[in-house]
Design a protein around this motif. Structure first.
Motif, PDB file in Angstrom:
ATOM      1  N   GLY A  82    -115.220  -4.607   9.088  1.00 41.03           N
ATOM      2  CA  GLY A  82    -114.599  -3.484   8.386  1.00 41.03           C
ATOM      3  C   GLY A  82    -113.088  -3.526   8.483  1.00 41.03           C
ATOM      4  N   GLY A  83    -112.482  -4.634   8.050  1.00 46.55           N
ATOM      5  CA  GLY A  83    -111.054  -4.841   8.225  1.00 46.55           C
ATOM      6  C   GLY A  83    -110.199  -4.428   7.047  1.00 46.55           C
ATOM      7  N   MET A  84    -110.572  -3.351   6.357  1.00 50.63           N
ATOM      8  CA  MET A  84    -109.831  -2.921   5.171  1.00 50.63           C
ATOM      9  C   MET A  84    -109.167  -1.560   5.377  1.00 50.63           C
ATOM     10  SD  MET A  84    -109.766  -5.240   2.915  1.00 50.63           S
ATOM     11  CE  MET A  84    -109.236  -4.279   1.512  1.00 50.63           C
ATOM     12  N   GLY A  85    -108.665  -1.333   6.619  1.00 51.06           N
ATOM     13  CA  GLY A  85    -108.056  -0.049   6.926  1.00 51.06           C
ATOM     14  C   GLY A  85    -106.651   0.137   6.400  1.00 51.06           C
ATOM     15  N   GLY A  86    -106.025  -0.945   5.889  1.00 53.24           N
ATOM     16  CA  GLY A  86    -104.684  -0.788   5.349  1.00 53.24           C
ATOM     17  C   GLY A  86    -103.865  -2.054   5.282  1.00 53.24           C
ATOM     18  N   ALA A 106    -115.146   4.358  10.902  1.00 48.70           N
ATOM     19  CA  ALA A 106    -114.639   3.168  11.582  1.00 48.70           C
ATOM     20  C   ALA A 106    -113.822   2.321  10.608  1.00 48.70           C
ATOM     21  CB  ALA A 106    -115.792   2.343  12.146  1.00 48.70           C
ATOM     22  N   ALA A 107    -112.775   1.692  11.141  1.00 42.21           N
ATOM     23  CA  ALA A 107    -111.965   0.760  10.358  1.00 42.21           C
ATOM     24  C   ALA A 107    -111.146  -0.095  11.310  1.00 42.21           C
ATOM     25  CB  ALA A 107    -111.044   1.491   9.388  1.00 42.21           C
ATOM     26  N   GLY A 108    -110.773  -1.254  10.841  1.00 44.66           N
ATOM     27  CA  GLY A 108    -109.868  -2.116  11.588  1.00 44.66           C
ATOM     28  C   GLY A 108    -108.711  -2.536  10.713  1.00 44.66           C
ATOM     29  N   MET A 162    -111.149  -0.970  15.072  1.00 45.04           N
ATOM     30  CA  MET A 162    -111.586  -2.292  15.525  1.00 45.04           C
ATOM     31  C   MET A 162    -110.412  -3.265  15.667  1.00 45.04           C
ATOM     32  SD  MET A 162    -114.118  -0.788  13.534  1.00 45.04           S
ATOM     33  CE  MET A 162    -114.438  -1.613  11.984  1.00 45.04           C
ATOM     34  N   GLY A 163    -109.278  -2.767  16.166  1.00 42.70           N
ATOM     35  CA  GLY A 163    -108.166  -3.639  16.490  1.00 42.70           C
ATOM     36  C   GLY A 163    -107.179  -3.863  15.361  1.00 42.70           C
ATOM     37  N   ASP A 164    -106.026  -4.458  15.720  1.00 47.02           N
ATOM     38  CA  ASP A 164    -104.881  -4.593  14.816  1.00 47.02           C
ATOM     39  C   ASP A 164    -104.579  -3.231  14.198  1.00 47.02           C
ATOM     40  OD1 ASP A 164    -104.731  -7.220  15.506  1.00 47.02           O
ATOM     41  OD2 ASP A 164    -105.095  -8.022  13.506  1.00 47.02           O
ATOM     42  N   ASN A 165    -104.461  -2.259  15.084  1.00 49.91           N
ATOM     43  CA  ASN A 165    -104.180  -0.892  14.652  1.00 49.91           C
ATOM     44  C   ASN A 165    -102.796  -0.781  14.023  1.00 49.91           C
ATOM     45  OD1 ASN A 165    -106.572   0.562  16.180  1.00 49.91           O
ATOM     46  ND2 ASN A 165    -105.669  -0.863  17.630  1.00 49.91           N
TER      47      ASN A 165
END
Length: 446
Positions: free
Chosen positions: A388-392, A187-189, A222-225
């Protein structure tokens, strides 16, 4: 009519000649009169009111649930002019199916398959139609065991879509969930900035490669893809080049950036993900894996009474022992955005239903909280929240540490690796260097 157990599946329709129909009725009456048929149990309807999904809907009034509501005047209708399309029903932990009855609207399938699956991924064919003429198809003599049944249309009989007044599945169900063992979810956002792997500072190619190396059962976002305005062209140019590699195994939700699209809120998001993000015709949906029930929500519209009522109804129908929900805006966060009260009413519903885990993005850091109730009081029966908002996307600093916050990491890109069993859950925050940056406790589901 099925006469012998060894006979192949058979379809009868209401277009049979009257004479043949009369003969079948006569034979059926004679069979029922025989002593060895007197005690035979009739097939039981097991699909009515069960959760349903579909590949698409014509509009919100023709949702897949309409085919299973027991009302012959309501129907499911797919998008027009597109093949293939499907409608799927969750029959519960395990079902043995002996009969499927389909009542088509004018927009019928000329060719379709009836299929069954234990996990919603691998399908076994129960019946095949190659020359359908609409009306009613009654497949009897079926033999199949699984949790999910779907009707998979491959060729339309008209220029429109596929439409079913009724799907009735008959057989028996088990009340005991089958053993499933452990499975892993990534999972990531807050994922795809407008950059590519040609830039050494571009992070989403690295988190995508990490996510693929973990090789989970499926992926959550989790959004802001896609940044900045989530246009379709940006999804195609950036997200699709990295996280798009496992798009078919991704179960996304929208963030606030998906609502900024100049073409209309969620326009690019919906065009890119299609039925993957709208399996029930809305940007919120649910599904099961093992003994887990997952609820994907649109936190941009938590003031929408329709979504709130759907959530209550969905949780009331749930038969799984563990519940996880995910959406973009966290109720609690120590990052720049801070606590977001828009999520509190949803937390209250989830808490009342005994939910275990909530996953969020929005703030660009990693953070885990001890179990707490919607009012922020630590309690053993509370919900565990993970940001978990560290997807990029560009990292945000930690600003105000909230009560019950147990661990915070900012500036290190990575993904959540969730380890789930039928009764427990734990996780790791893994950096793009493949190193574990944090490990959560092991919790037992409520």
């Amino acid at each position: 009519m099925r006469l012998f157990a060894s006979a192949p599946p058979r379809r009868t329709t209401d277009r049979l000649p009257l004479v043949l129909a009369a003969v079948l009725l006569l034979v059926g009456g004679l069979l029922l009169a025989l002593p060895d048929r007197a005690g035979a149990a009739a097939d039981t309807l097991i699909s009515q009111g069960r959760p349903a999904t579909s590949s698409s809907v014509e509009d919100s009034t023709f949702g897949p649930e309409k085919a299973f509501d027991g009302d012959s005047t309501t129907r499911w209708a797919s998008a027009e002019g597109v093949d293939p399309q499907w409608i799927k029903v969750d029959l519960g932990p395990s079902a043995t199916v002996s009969r499927v009855k389909l009542v088509w609207e004018a927009a019928y399938a000329k060719a379709y398959r009836v299929e069954i699956s234990a996990d919603g991924t691998t399908w076994t064919r129960l019946a095949t139609e190659t020359a359908g003429n609409g009306a009613t198809d009654d497949w009897t003599g079926l033999t199949g065991t699984g949790r999910y049944l779907r009707v998979y249309g491959t060729a339309r009989g008209t220029s429109y879509g596929y439409s079913l007044w009724t799907v009735e599945v008959y057989g028996t169900t088990s009340t005991t969930p089958p053993p499933t063992g452990a499975f892993t979810v990534v999972a990531a956002g807050d994922i795809a900035a407008r950059c590519t792997a040609s830039s050494s500072s571009c992070a989403h190619p690295k988190t995508a490669a990490l996510a693929q190396r973990i090789a989970p059962s499926f992926y959550l976002t989790m959004g802001d893809n896609q940044y900045d305005d989530a246009r379709l062209s940006d999804f195609q140019n950036y997200y699709d080049k990295t996280w798009g590699a496992f798009k078919t195994k991704t179960r996304p939700v929208p963030g606030n950036h998906e609502s900024y699209d100049p073409a209309g809120a969620f326009s690019g998001y919906k065009s890119y993900f299609g039925a993957i993000a709208y399996p029930q015709g809305k940007p919120y949906y649910s599904y099961d894996q093992g003994n887990w029930h997952f609820v994907a929500l649109d936190s941009n519209t938590f003031d929408d009474a329709t979504q709130i009522q759907w959530l209550k109804d969905d949780l009331a129908r749930n038969t799984r022992g563990c519940v996880a929900a995910y959406f973009h805006h966290p109720l609690y966060s120590s990052g720049g955005h801070g606590n977001d009260p828009v999520s509190k009413p949803v937390w209250q519903i989830l808490y009342a239903a005994g939910a275990d885990l909530v996953l969020n993005g929005h703030d660009h850091h990693y953070e885990r909280f001890a179990p707490q109730d919607p009012n922020g009081r630590a309690t053993a029966d509370g919900i565990v929240e993970i940001v978990g908002g560290m997807g990029g996307a560009e990292p945000y600093p930690i600003e105000t540490v909230q009560p019950n916050s147990q661990k915070r990491i900012s500036g290190t890109y990575g993904v959540l690796k969730l380890a789930l069993t039928d009764t427990t859950y734990t996780w790791q925050y893994v950096g793009t260097d493949d190193q574990v940056k944090d490990s959560g406790p092991t919790y037992t589901c409520h």
